[in-house]
Design a protein around this motif. Structure first.
Motif, mmCIF file in Angstrom:
data_model
loop_
_atom_site.group_PDB
_atom_site.id
_atom_site.type_symbol
_atom_site.label_atom_id
_atom_site.label_comp_id
_atom_site.label_asym_id
_atom_site.label_seq_id
_atom_site.Cartn_x
_atom_site.Cartn_y
_atom_site.Cartn_z
ATOM 1 N N GLY A 28 0.831 -1.202 0.000
ATOM 2 C CA GLY A 28 0.000 0.000 0.000
ATOM 3 C C GLY A 28 0.861 1.246 0.000
ATOM 4 O O GLY A 28 0.633 2.203 -0.736
ATOM 5 N N LEU A 29 1.912 1.214 0.822
ATOM 6 C CA LEU A 29 2.805 2.358 0.944
ATOM 7 C C LEU A 29 3.618 2.556 -0.338
ATOM 8 O O LEU A 29 3.697 3.662 -0.883
ATOM 9 C CB LEU A 29 3.729 2.132 2.155
ATOM 10 N N LEU A 30 4.213 1.470 -0.832
ATOM 11 C CA LEU A 30 4.978 1.565 -2.080
ATOM 12 C C LEU A 30 4.063 2.032 -3.211
ATOM 13 O O LEU A 30 4.450 2.858 -4.045
ATOM 14 C CB LEU A 30 5.601 0.201 -2.422
ATOM 15 N N GLY A 31 2.838 1.530 -3.208
ATOM 16 C CA GLY A 31 1.872 1.854 -4.260
ATOM 17 C C GLY A 31 1.464 3.311 -4.262
ATOM 18 O O GLY A 31 1.376 3.944 -5.316
ATOM 19 N N ILE A 32 1.223 3.870 -3.083
ATOM 20 C CA ILE A 32 0.769 5.272 -3.051
ATOM 21 C C ILE A 32 1.918 6.208 -3.431
ATOM 22 O O ILE A 32 1.713 7.235 -4.087
ATOM 23 C CB ILE A 32 0.122 5.660 -1.689
ATOM 24 N N ARG A 33 3.160 5.842 -3.050
ATOM 25 C CA ARG A 33 4.310 6.670 -3.464
ATOM 26 C C ARG A 33 4.389 6.714 -4.989
ATOM 27 O O ARG A 33 4.593 7.769 -5.587
ATOM 28 C CB ARG A 33 5.606 6.069 -2.912
ATOM 29 N N LYS A 34 4.241 5.543 -5.602
ATOM 30 C CA LYS A 34 4.329 5.456 -7.060
ATOM 31 C C LYS A 34 3.155 6.198 -7.706
ATOM 32 O O LYS A 34 3.351 6.984 -8.625
ATOM 33 C CB LYS A 34 4.336 3.974 -7.460
ATOM 34 N N ALA A 35 1.948 5.941 -7.195
ATOM 35 C CA ALA A 35 0.747 6.548 -7.802
ATOM 36 C C ALA A 35 0.797 8.074 -7.730
ATOM 37 O O ALA A 35 0.314 8.768 -8.616
ATOM 38 C CB ALA A 35 -0.512 6.031 -7.113
ATOM 39 N N MET A 36 1.404 8.609 -6.664
ATOM 40 C CA MET A 36 1.484 10.071 -6.523
ATOM 41 C C MET A 36 2.766 10.634 -7.150
ATOM 42 O O MET A 36 2.984 11.839 -7.129
ATOM 43 C CB MET A 36 1.418 10.472 -5.038
ATOM 44 N N GLY A 37 3.614 9.756 -7.676
ATOM 45 C CA GLY A 37 4.860 10.210 -8.325
ATOM 46 C C GLY A 37 5.856 10.838 -7.360
ATOM 47 O O GLY A 37 6.589 11.774 -7.702
ATOM 48 N N LEU A 38 5.897 10.313 -6.143
ATOM 49 C CA LEU A 38 6.747 10.915 -5.103
ATOM 50 C C LEU A 38 8.156 10.325 -5.146
ATOM 51 O O LEU A 38 8.473 9.402 -4.408
ATOM 52 C CB LEU A 38 6.116 10.676 -3.725
ATOM 53 N N TYR A 39 8.993 10.868 -6.003
ATOM 54 C CA TYR A 39 10.313 10.270 -6.191
ATOM 55 C C TYR A 39 11.339 10.753 -5.177
ATOM 56 O O TYR A 39 12.444 10.232 -5.106
ATOM 57 C CB TYR A 39 10.812 10.505 -7.615
ATOM 58 N N SER A 40 10.981 11.760 -4.403
ATOM 59 C CA SER A 40 11.982 12.322 -3.488
ATOM 60 C C SER A 40 11.533 12.207 -2.038
ATOM 61 O O SER A 40 10.471 12.685 -1.669
ATOM 62 C CB SER A 40 12.190 13.787 -3.866
ATOM 63 N N ASN A 41 12.340 11.540 -1.236
ATOM 64 C CA ASN A 41 11.988 11.341 0.169
ATOM 65 C C ASN A 41 13.069 11.991 1.035
ATOM 66 O O ASN A 41 14.239 11.654 0.946
ATOM 67 C CB ASN A 41 11.919 9.826 0.445
ATOM 68 N N ILE A 42 12.629 12.960 1.831
ATOM 69 C CA ILE A 42 13.594 13.669 2.675
ATOM 70 C C ILE A 42 13.416 13.244 4.120
ATOM 71 O O ILE A 42 12.322 13.352 4.679
ATOM 72 C CB ILE A 42 13.429 15.189 2.510
ATOM 73 N N ARG A 43 14.493 12.719 4.706
ATOM 74 C CA ARG A 43 14.437 12.212 6.077
ATOM 75 C C ARG A 43 15.495 12.887 6.937
ATOM 76 O O ARG A 43 16.645 12.468 6.964
ATOM 77 C CB ARG A 43 14.671 10.700 6.083
#
Ligand code: IPM
Ligand code: MN
Length: 357
Positions: A91-106
């Motif tokens: 679900g998490l991997l899917g929503i990142r892909k579906a929203m096109g969220l290629y950048s994760n800042i931690r």
């Protein structure tokens, strides 16, 4: 101004910590004159129970129609033995892909009042630590081709790490822009002594930075060395950029250096302003429903949403300052409890932060 926020509470402590963040956002709305409208959608294990899949269509639609998304956490023992395609993580991997969220800042930051919480020796962290990990989020081995089979009576399985120049350049842009606003030093982490994909990564990051950000220095670090350096001398890092899998691993390590994973948030963004904001910690099913989970990471995630998606900088500062004040007054949830401090529940912590705004 009205902002539509999709809330993906998820599993375990997810609903409690999201409730804490919503309480704080409502207070910010009242004080600064914004109207935050929250719509909840299922994701992860609770979505599997309710709809049979970890990422229902209505959740994707709701997120894409929102101004931004707040996520609690997904997963739990209950769903650990399901087939891979209907696991909560999908679900998490899917929503990142579906929203096109290629950048994760931690960002892994050691809070002043919690410096004693770091498992590292005081001399290594006393000057302060803030490692900002920029993780590529929709490419690499987590999304590459994979398969399994059988050969000569023996089972085998494979996954692939693949990056294109375009995928590397767009994450390099995010990291360079961040570095140029900070110390102008960027550390790019790869495994270029072995992997072809890492050699392209290295070449592309350098080429991009030299062309568009000549004022920043890019230093390369092999991932095994980076893992060692994070515990040996964490203060040498400011902005670190790396691939999906390396970023996944190193961000957990960096979080642990701060000693308080319940205090760390992350933002995931793509090309637009709509992002997904979540705490770094997981769903902690063992303490779910007991009102002891620390809501601060999720409150900070909500604050990052205000700053990075809605450009509400003053509101971000107000939340960060409120958290600092509550800590300075000695209030602590169980995970960050120290001698001489006052122990509070998760919901009390959220109320204290809201009151402080
Ligand atoms: C994270 C998590 C996820 C990831 C899992 C749950 C798929 O570990 O956000 O770091 O690896 O991206
Ligand atoms: Mn992870």
């Amino acid at each position: 101004m009205k902002y539509n926020i999709a809330v993906l509470d998820g599993d375990g402590i997810g609903p409690e910590i999201c409730a804490g963040a919503i309480k704080v956002l409502n207070k910010v709305g009242k004080k600064f004159g914004h109207d935050f409208v929250f719509t909840h959608y299922p994701i992860g294990g609770c979505a599997i129970d309710k709809c049979g899949v970890p990422l229902p269509e209505e959740t994707v639609k709701g997120c894409l129609a929102s101004d931004s998304v707040l996520l609690g956490a997904v997963g739990g023992y209950k769903w650990d033995n399901l087939p891979v395609d209907i696991r909560p993580e999908k679900g998490l991997l899917g929503i990142r892909k579906a929203m096109g969220l290629y950048s994760n800042i931690r960002p892994a930051k050691l809070w002043k009042s919690l410096s004693g919480a770091s498992p590292l020796k005081d001399e290594l962290v006393k000057g302060g630590v803030e490692i900002i990990i920029v993780r590529e989020l929709t490419g690499g081995i987590y999304f590459g081709e994979r398969g399994k089979g059988e050969e000569k009576g023996e089972e085998y399985a494979w996954d692939t790490e693949k990056y294109s120049v375009h995928e590397i350049e767009r994450i390099a842009e995010i990291a360079c822009a961040l570095a140029s606003k900070r110390t102008k030093k960027l550390i790019s982490v790869d495994k270029a002594n072995v992997l072809e994909s890492s050699r392209l990564w290295r070449k592309t990051v350098h080429g991009y930075a030299a062309k568009h950000y000549p004022d920043i220095t890019v230093e390369d670090m092999l991932v095994d060395n980076a893992a060692m350096q994070i515990v040996k001398n964490p203060a040498q890092f400011d902005v670190l950029v790396t691939s999906n899998i390396f970023g996944d691993i190193l961000s957990d390590e960096a979080a642990q250096v701060t000693g308080s994973i319940g205090m760390l948030a992350s933002s995931s963004l793509g090309d637009g302003t709509r992002g997904l904001y979540e705490p770094i910690h997981g769903s902690a099913p063992d303490i779910a429903g007991k009102d002891i989970a620390n809501p601060i990471a999720t409150i900070l995630a909500a604050a990052m949403m205000l700053r990075d998606s809605f450009t509400l900088t003053e509101e971000y500062d107000a939340i960060e300052g409120a958290i600092q004040n509550v800590l300075d007054k000695g209030y602590r949830t169980a995970d960050i409890m120290q001698d001489g401090c006052v122990s509070v529940s998760g919901s009390e912590m959220a109320r204290l932060v809201a009151e402080e705004i």
